[in-house]
Design a protein around this motif. Structure first.
Motif, PDB file in Angstrom:
ATOM      1  N   GLN A 120      12.733  -1.496 -11.758  1.00 46.17           N
ATOM      2  CA  GLN A 120      13.568  -2.692 -11.583  1.00 46.17           C
ATOM      3  C   GLN A 120      13.180  -3.449 -10.322  1.00 46.17           C
ATOM      4  N   PHE A 121      12.999  -2.736  -9.222  1.00 47.90           N
ATOM      5  CA  PHE A 121      12.625  -3.409  -7.975  1.00 47.90           C
ATOM      6  C   PHE A 121      11.232  -4.025  -8.093  1.00 47.90           C
ATOM      7  N   THR A 122      10.277  -3.271  -8.618  1.00 43.54           N
ATOM      8  CA  THR A 122       8.904  -3.762  -8.703  1.00 43.54           C
ATOM      9  C   THR A 122       8.812  -4.998  -9.588  1.00 43.54           C
ATOM     10  N   THR A 123       9.593  -5.040 -10.651  1.00 38.70           N
ATOM     11  CA  THR A 123       9.592  -6.211 -11.537  1.00 38.70           C
ATOM     12  C   THR A 123      10.025  -7.456 -10.777  1.00 38.70           C
ATOM     13  N   GLY A 167       6.816 -13.108  -0.030  1.00 38.42           N
ATOM     14  CA  GLY A 167       7.732 -13.345   1.074  1.00 38.42           C
ATOM     15  C   GLY A 167       7.317 -12.783   2.418  1.00 38.42           C
ATOM     16  N   ASP A 168       8.242 -12.884   3.386  1.00 38.00           N
ATOM     17  CA  ASP A 168       7.957 -12.437   4.744  1.00 38.00           C
ATOM     18  C   ASP A 168       9.129 -11.703   5.392  1.00 38.00           C
ATOM     19  N   ILE A 169      10.118 -11.302   4.616  1.00 38.52           N
ATOM     20  CA  ILE A 169      11.244 -10.554   5.177  1.00 38.52           C
ATOM     21  C   ILE A 169      10.790  -9.118   5.434  1.00 38.52           C
ATOM     22  N   GLU A 170      10.958  -8.666   6.680  1.00 32.64           N
ATOM     23  CA  GLU A 170      10.534  -7.319   7.046  1.00 32.64           C
ATOM     24  C   GLU A 170      11.693  -6.542   7.656  1.00 32.64           C
ATOM     25  N   GLY A 171      11.499  -5.246   7.764  1.00 34.21           N
ATOM     26  CA  GLY A 171      12.469  -4.408   8.451  1.00 34.21           C
ATOM     27  C   GLY A 171      13.715  -4.090   7.663  1.00 34.21           C
ATOM     28  N   GLN A 180       0.813  -1.204   0.000  1.00 33.23           N
ATOM     29  CA  GLN A 180       0.000   0.000   0.000  1.00 33.23           C
ATOM     30  C   GLN A 180       0.846   1.253   0.000  1.00 33.23           C
ATOM     31  N   SER A 181       2.000   1.211   0.619  1.00 32.47           N
ATOM     32  CA  SER A 181       2.766   2.447   0.691  1.00 32.47           C
ATOM     33  C   SER A 181       4.207   2.283   0.250  1.00 32.47           C
ATOM     34  N   ASN A 182       4.899   1.247   0.730  1.00 33.99           N
ATOM     35  CA  ASN A 182       6.336   1.126   0.494  1.00 33.99           C
ATOM     36  C   ASN A 182       6.682   1.137  -0.979  1.00 33.99           C
ATOM     37  N   LEU A 220      11.469  -1.372   2.739  1.00 32.91           N
ATOM     38  CA  LEU A 220      11.039  -2.092   1.547  1.00 32.91           C
ATOM     39  C   LEU A 220       9.799  -2.933   1.860  1.00 32.91           C
ATOM     40  N   PRO A 221       8.925  -3.117   0.872  1.00 30.10           N
ATOM     41  CA  PRO A 221       7.705  -3.895   1.110  1.00 30.10           C
ATOM     42  C   PRO A 221       8.012  -5.363   1.359  1.00 30.10           C
ATOM     43  N   SER A 222       7.184  -5.986   2.189  1.00 28.52           N
ATOM     44  CA  SER A 222       7.252  -7.423   2.384  1.00 28.52           C
ATOM     45  C   SER A 222       6.202  -8.066   1.480  1.00 28.52           C
TER      46      SER A 222
END
Length: 337
Positions: free
Chosen positions: A35-38, A114-118, A19-21, A138-140
């Protein structure tokens, strides 16, 4: 971690969008954001294509002329054990303006599954002639919300024609909420080769070929989230797939077994639309209009095995499809002949 915003359960495809990141990435410039979104979206779009490609058949025995079946089909595509699809390596050397806050040059970060946060990144660069300085997380992905599957579902109808040919159509009427809309349609054809044999009715098995096309489209409007200034901010996603299958099944009165070998090919287009005003140093802004379109192509083989119980006009079936993203399919069917 900011929550995942686009999750459509109710027999429809779940598409995870931050929603935001994800929008914060626009501050890094279009090249870095795209590049990141892809990389972030690739696994969830792949799983989505596999999910909508299933459920085209529950027998190889094509219906006779005017025979029909109406089905409610649901698919559950799991990724709980797909650790290789839940993260990717972000190397800052491949990006123009992104750096890790902790000084790392390379790190595993979450995909949309995924589930990597922080994981915090920083931007301090001149972009479009403006100085931009910001820090964000970064978004999880879906796993961080304890979701390890992607559902899809639809209504499907099959009608028998002459010479062992059966036509099919699937449909999910457009579902709309305040921010989200989604709909699905598809068509297919099945041909039973054993219908051409003289002893057709005496054979214990049937062998068919099936071709099916599915198209799913969804839109998420996040203009009102206030994440980043602008207008008409939305994500427009379109999934399409073809399934080419060879199917064999038993031909018993009540309970039957079926299996198939499938080749799936598809495409997912994710269009980031609207106007985005990114804050720069000194109160200036950088404005992007319809920033980018991301396309992911998917192809692969799969195999499934299932069973179908027939009690008069009422039938149920279930099968398990083994593929890059495996899927459990369940159908409730009502038919004649």
């Amino acid at each position: 971690m900011k929550r995942i915003s686009l999750l459509l359960a109710m027999c429809s495809l779940s598409i995870g969008m931050a929603q935001s990141n994800l929008n914060d990435l626009l501050a890094a410039g279009l090249n870095d954001a795209e590049q990141f979104t892809t990389a972030w979206l690739a696994p969830v779009t792949e799983a989505g294509v596999y999910s909508i490609s299933n459920g085209w058949y529950n027998t190889a025995d094509a219906k006779p002329l005017a025979g029909f079946e109406i089905s409610v089909v649901g698919n559950i595509t799991g990724f709980k054990n797909k650790s290789d699809k839940k993260s990717f390596t972000l190397n800052t050397a491949d990006y123009e303006n992104l750096t890790f806050v902790d000084g790392s040059t390379s790190k595993e970060v979450a995909t949309a599954l995924g589930d990597i946060e922080g994981v915090d990144v920083a931007i301090n660069a001149t972009i479009e002639g403006q100085q931009v300085s910001s820090t964000f997380e970064l978004p999880s992905g879906l796993s961080s919300e304890d979701l390890n599957f992607i559902p899809s579902g639809y209504i499907q109808a099959s009608v028998g024609l002459i010479k062992g040919t059966e036509v099919k159509a699937r449909f999910l009427p457009k579902i709309k909420t305040d921010d989200v809309s989604i709909g699905l349609y598809g068509f297919g054809v099945q041909h039973d080769f054993t219908k051409h044999l003289p002893a057709d009715k005496l054979l214990p098995v049937a062998i068919s070929a099936v071709i099916g096309y599915t198209n799913l489209s969804g839109e998420y409007d996040f203009t009102n989230t206030g994440v980043i200034s602008g207008e008409n901010q939305r994500i427009d996603a379109k999934f399409s797939s073809w399934n080419f299958a060879a199917v064999v099944s038993t031909r018993l009165p009540v309970i039957n077994f079926y299996g198939g070998l499938n080749y799936i090919t598809g495409k997912a287009d994710t269009n980031i639309l609207g106007t985005y005003d990114v804050a720069a140093v000194g109160g200036n802004t950088i404005t992007y209009v319809d920033p980018f379109l991301i396309s992911n192509k998917v192809s692969g083989a799969s195999a499934n095995i299932g069973t179908k119980l027939k009690l008069g006009f009422f039938r149920i079936n279930a099968d398990y499809n083994i593929a890059e993203f495996s899927t459990f399919t369940f159908g409730v069917n009502f038919g004649f002949r």
